[in-house]
Design an enzyme around this catalytic site. Structure first.
Site, mmCIF file in Angstrom:
data_model
loop_
_atom_site.group_PDB
_atom_site.id
_atom_site.type_symbol
_atom_site.label_atom_id
_atom_site.label_comp_id
_atom_site.label_asym_id
_atom_site.label_seq_id
_atom_site.Cartn_x
_atom_site.Cartn_y
_atom_site.Cartn_z
ATOM 1 N N LYS A 184 39.163 33.635 31.317
ATOM 2 C CA LYS A 184 37.881 33.948 30.586
ATOM 3 C C LYS A 184 37.386 33.138 29.456
ATOM 4 O O LYS A 184 37.312 33.397 28.110
ATOM 5 C CB LYS A 184 38.162 35.499 29.969
ATOM 6 C CG LYS A 184 38.284 36.421 31.052
ATOM 7 C CD LYS A 184 38.487 37.965 30.708
ATOM 8 C CE LYS A 184 38.695 38.787 31.751
ATOM 9 N NZ LYS A 184 39.843 38.672 32.572
HETATM 10 P P1 OMP Z 1 44.746 45.775 37.232
HETATM 11 O O1 OMP Z 1 43.681 46.816 36.610
HETATM 12 O O2 OMP Z 1 46.141 46.052 36.829
HETATM 13 O O3 OMP Z 1 44.469 45.808 38.609
HETATM 14 O O4 OMP Z 1 44.263 44.408 36.482
HETATM 15 C C1 OMP Z 1 43.061 43.963 36.528
HETATM 16 C C2 OMP Z 1 42.902 42.437 36.115
HETATM 17 O O5 OMP Z 1 41.611 42.074 36.440
HETATM 18 C C3 OMP Z 1 43.594 42.181 34.827
HETATM 19 O O6 OMP Z 1 43.982 40.662 35.005
HETATM 20 C C4 OMP Z 1 42.153 42.171 33.893
HETATM 21 O O7 OMP Z 1 42.389 40.963 32.923
HETATM 22 C C5 OMP Z 1 41.137 41.673 35.029
HETATM 23 N N1 OMP Z 1 39.743 41.869 34.804
HETATM 24 C C6 OMP Z 1 39.488 43.372 34.720
HETATM 25 O O8 OMP Z 1 40.625 44.335 34.737
HETATM 26 N N2 OMP Z 1 38.107 43.637 34.398
HETATM 27 C C7 OMP Z 1 37.129 42.715 34.393
HETATM 28 O O9 OMP Z 1 35.990 42.897 33.945
HETATM 29 C C8 OMP Z 1 37.404 41.104 34.546
HETATM 30 C C9 OMP Z 1 38.721 40.933 34.893
HETATM 31 C C10 OMP Z 1 38.849 39.671 35.111
HETATM 32 O O10 OMP Z 1 38.062 38.829 34.980
HETATM 33 O O11 OMP Z 1 39.533 39.431 36.399
#
Ligand code: OMP
Length: 261
Positions: free
Chosen positions: A84
């Site tokens: 990010k």
């Molecule tokens: P889980 O919730 O464990 O599946 O993880 C979600 C992953 O996506 C994490 O690494 C978050 O930092 C990332 N993420 C989000 O959850 N929401 C967003 O809006 C954006 C991201 C991202 O940029 O990947």
């Protein structure tokens, strides 16, 4: 997604507190865990997405584990390094160098709010993809991203801007699976951009709507991430097999809802 016929991105968000206890005896428990996960899922994914936070949190050792994890992932599977990023140009240049040259990632997540000149150092790498945050999955997305400016929500303004920044054809968007109606609108604004969609699994985003609204007209260009839901399916000896089962289930569910191109 073509090789594995998969829209699934496995997020490598590895936490020492969550991995099976017996792995803690390994010299590099983070890598040992990642290696097992990669071995057991590499025929089921379109990409891996390590989030830098989980590696920085363990200092030099964590960064080393990230580096060898990136080296271990087969070359034909893209790595999206979730960092990010976005800063003044001079600083972004160094962020980009770290992500693309040191870790050799194929893609990166970027924040749009410092504007075009903050992202061009990333987008100058023509073969690499910049996934720009459009509407994030968390509740706090309402604080800025869902606000209206001159009658238009900020996430739509971001999507339109990214289209104008996409001169080299290497931009993508990030949209949370927890906002399916907005995902549909964003896909209409950007019919041909890849969209990284986190938020299925642990954050309970709707899988069917994510696939229907997130894919393009051929049922492609959606990269749907799950991290915890796959990584921590089991904390027993069979953890890698359990992760494989989870990944397989999700991949099949995605394919069920996908338009055939
Ligand atoms: P889980 O919730 O464990 O599946 O993880 C979600 C992953 O996506 C994490 O690494 C978050 O930092 C990332 N993420 C989000 O959850 N929401 C967003 O809006 C954006 C991201 C991202 O940029 O990947």
């Amino acid at each position: 997604s073509s090789k594995n016929n998969s829209l699934l991105c496995v997020g490598l968000d590895t936490e020492l507190e969550k991995i099976p206890k017996f792995l803690l005896q390994e010299k590099d428990p983070i890598f040992a865990f990642n290696q097992a996960i990669i071995d057991s899922t590499l025929d089921l994914v379109c990409a891996y997405k390590p989030n830098l936070a989980f590696y920085e949190a363990y200092g030099i050792k964590g960064l080393e584990a990230l580096k060898i994890t990136c080296e271990y992932i087969p070359k034909d599977i893209p790595i999206i390094l979730d960092a990010k990023r976005g800063d003044i140009g001079n600083t972004s240049k160094m962020y980009a160098k770290a992500i693309f040259e040191e870790f050799k990632a194929d893609g990166v997540t970027l924040s749009p709010y410092l504007g075009e000149d903050s992202l061009s150092p990333f987008l100058e790498y023509e073969d690499k993809c910049g996934f720009i945050l459009c509407l994030t999955s968390n509740a706090g997305a309402k604080d800025f991203q869902l606000l209206n400016f001159e009658g238009k929500p900020l996430y739509k303004i971001v999507a339109e801007k990214v289209l104008s920044w996409n001169k080299k054809g290497n931009c993508g968007l990030v949209v949370g699976a927890t906002y399916p109606e907005q995902l549909k609108e964003i896909r209409e604004i950007a019919p041909d951009l890849p969209i990284l969609i986190p938020g299925v699994g642990a954050q309970k985003g709707d899988v069917e709507l994510t696939v229907k609204y997130g894919t393009d007209k051929n049922g492609e260009l959606a990269i749907i991430n799950s991290s915890r839901g796959i990584l921590y399916a089991s904390s027993e000896k069979d953890f890698a097999q359990a992760s494989r089962e989870e990944a397989k289930k999700l991949r099949e569910l995605f394919n069920l809802y996908r338009k055939k191109g």
